[in-house]
Design an enzyme around this catalytic site. Sequence first.
Site, PDB file in Angstrom:
ATOM      1  CG  ASN A 169      50.258   6.552 -20.788  1.00 31.29           C
ATOM      2  OD1 ASN A 169      49.878   6.040 -21.994  1.00 31.29           O
ATOM      3  ND2 ASN A 169      50.696   7.905 -20.783  1.00 31.29           N
TER       4      ASN A 169
ATOM      5  CG  HIS B 116      53.714  10.859 -21.557  1.00 31.66           C
ATOM      6  ND1 HIS B 116      55.536  10.490 -21.567  1.00 31.66           N
ATOM      7  CD2 HIS B 116      53.160  10.714 -20.029  1.00 31.66           C
ATOM      8  CE1 HIS B 116      54.901   8.966 -20.238  1.00 31.66           C
ATOM      9  NE2 HIS B 116      54.016   8.855 -19.646  1.00 31.66           N
TER      10      HIS B 116
ATOM     11  CD  GLU C 112      53.687  10.479 -16.110  1.00 25.54           C
ATOM     12  OE1 GLU C 112      53.098   9.410 -15.596  1.00 25.54           O
ATOM     13  OE2 GLU C 112      53.890  10.727 -17.541  1.00 25.54           O
TER      14      GLU C 112
ATOM     15  CB  SER D  21      57.487   2.757 -11.073  1.00 28.52           C
ATOM     16  OG  SER D  21      58.382   2.781 -11.642  1.00 28.52           O
TER      17      SER D  21
HETATM   18  P1  13P Z   1      54.843   4.308 -15.372  1.00 23.71           P
HETATM   19  O1  13P Z   1      53.532   4.029 -14.383  1.00 23.71           O
HETATM   20  O2  13P Z   1      54.821   2.438 -16.353  1.00 23.71           O
HETATM   21  O3  13P Z   1      55.762   3.723 -14.365  1.00 23.71           O
HETATM   22  O4  13P Z   1      54.355   4.839 -15.957  1.00 23.71           O
HETATM   23  C1  13P Z   1      53.729   5.908 -15.799  1.00 23.71           C
HETATM   24  C2  13P Z   1      53.381   7.227 -16.803  1.00 23.71           C
HETATM   25  O5  13P Z   1      54.862   7.370 -17.738  1.00 23.71           O
HETATM   26  C3  13P Z   1      51.732   7.770 -16.772  1.00 23.71           C
HETATM   27  O6  13P Z   1      52.067   8.871 -18.067  1.00 23.71           O
END
Ligand code: 13P
Length: 254
Positions: free
Chosen positions: A12, A98, A170, A216
């Site tokens: 993403n 999201h 997430e 992350s």
């Molecule tokens: P990070 O991998 O930067 O933590 O973001 C995760 C995310 O929001 C993917 O949609």
Amino acid sequence: MEKARKLLIAGNWKLNKTVAEALDLVNGLQRELANLKEVDLVVCPPFTALSEVSKAILDSNLRLGAQDMSEHGYGAYTGEIAAGMLKEFSVRYVILGHSERRQYQRETDELIAKKARAAHAASLKPIVCVGETLAEREAGATEKVVGTQLKGSLAGLTAAQVEETVIAYEPVWAIGTGRNATATQAQEVHAFIRGQLAQRADAAVAKRVRILYGGSVKPANARELMSQPDVDGALVGGASLEVRSFADIVKNSI
Ligand code: 13P
């Protein structure tokens, strides 16, 4: 490692990459990940790069996703983009709900469900995102929050459509913070989500739905997260912006 479902790893890109930068990235990924068949690979560039990226990855194992879409098919909705327009660029997946859109655009479960129904009507596979904040986790409300988001965001979908939906867990506290959920924390919530899906649709459908972890994800933690039985892939933000880190996440996951 042997997985019950084929892994899906999606990048993403959020609000990043000009067209030129996007092409550099996908060209690099194609070099690094050519012929890799064990994982379904998806890149989700900003709308403005979809056309060029679509052409660049035509003969590759990379598939295209968008980061959002309208619940409407057409009409007086300034600034919006419809599923049918995404299909013009061979987009296969669309991220919906999201946490950044839930937070900054005030997207509700009801709206996300409308978008999910519109996506399925156009044969796009939604990647529906759910996840709790740190305060919610600390209050012991993770399952309540995730369960409510899941139920609301999938409202009105048939069992067959649920099966064609990808879920991304997430946790908000893990996004962009460098603090990933532990493999155990991820597995717990993924198993809970699969249980909810079994109730919502049926056990056979729930067994086939891919549940991605996001927050992350890095080359160093990918292997452990992906080794969990109910973790079927990753939705990667920051580490998907560089060829090296995204390719290493993929390679470390198989
Ligand atoms: P990070 O991998 O930067 O933590 O973001 C995760 C995310 O929001 C993917 O949609």
